[in-house]
Scaffold this active site. Structure first.
Site, PDB file in Angstrom:
ATOM      1  CE1 TYR A   1      -4.300  -4.337   7.589  1.00  0.00           C
ATOM      2  CE2 TYR A   1      -6.017  -5.143   6.152  1.00  0.00           C
ATOM      3  CZ  TYR A   1      -5.394  -4.106   6.810  1.00  0.00           C
ATOM      4  OH  TYR A   1      -5.886  -2.825   6.695  1.00  0.00           O
TER       5      TYR A   1
ATOM      6  CG  ASP B   1      -1.981   1.059   1.228  1.00  0.00           C
ATOM      7  OD1 ASP B   1      -2.251   1.657   0.177  1.00  0.00           O
ATOM      8  OD2 ASP B   1      -2.544   1.298   2.305  1.00  0.00           O
TER       9      ASP B   1
END
Length: 172
Positions: free
Chosen positions: A121, A34
């Site tokens: 995550y 990201d």
């Protein structure tokens, strides 16, 4: 059927129609892929993402590629791994499916995915790779005119996991 290929590469440098960003819900950049996508695309991407108002887990939103070689970025928010009992598998599959739907809607001929949710995550890499391959294959079988798909690994270890998933699924 459209081809599914594993690449070891920097996703921000790929000359494809669409790259997929493993985004956070704000869409305003973060760590891992990201952050790399936001840095490479430049401030125009941040500005465009602000206007989107975020994104829910399992969904996808589109922006331009800005300074990236890719024409578009599909931002999808993968699930945080909580042990597998919270619908994480279905949410991860939805990320791949929704991203492919957006790419098809855009008329893209090529799309490159990172290993969604396997970094910060915490989604187990082997499990995530199997879900990615299974979901992409099912989509490609249903939609023969879908874009060519690249599963992109940044590290050799990630590349081995993705390649093994493709081979196990009978695609290699």
């Amino acid at each position: 059927m459209t081809k599914l290929t594993v690449l070891r590469a920097d996703i921000t440098a790929l000359d494809v129609d669409v790259i997929v960003n493993a985004a956070n819900p704000s869409l305003l950049g973060g760590g891992g892929v990201d952050g790399a996508i936001h840095r490479a695309a430049g401030p125009g991407l941040d500005e465009e993402c602000r206007a989107l108002g975020g994104c829910r887990t399992g969904e996808a939103k589109v922006t331009g590629g800005h300074r990236l070689p890719a024409r578009w970025v599909v931002h999808t928010v993968g699930p945080v791994w909580r042990g597998g009992g919270g619908g994480e598998d279905d949410l991860l599959a939805s990320c791949y499916r929704r991203s492919l739907e957006e790419a098809k809607r855009l008329g893209a001929r090529t799309i490159a995915f990172p290993a969604i949710s396997t970094g910060a995550y915490g989604f187990p890499a082997e499990r995530a790779a199997a879900i990615a391959v299974r979901t992409v294959r099912a989509y490609l079988e249903e939609h023969p005119a879908a874009p060519e798909v690249f599963l992109v690994a940044y590290s050799p270890a990630a590349g081995q996991v993705l390649s093994a998933a493709v081979e196990e699924a009978g695609e290699g």
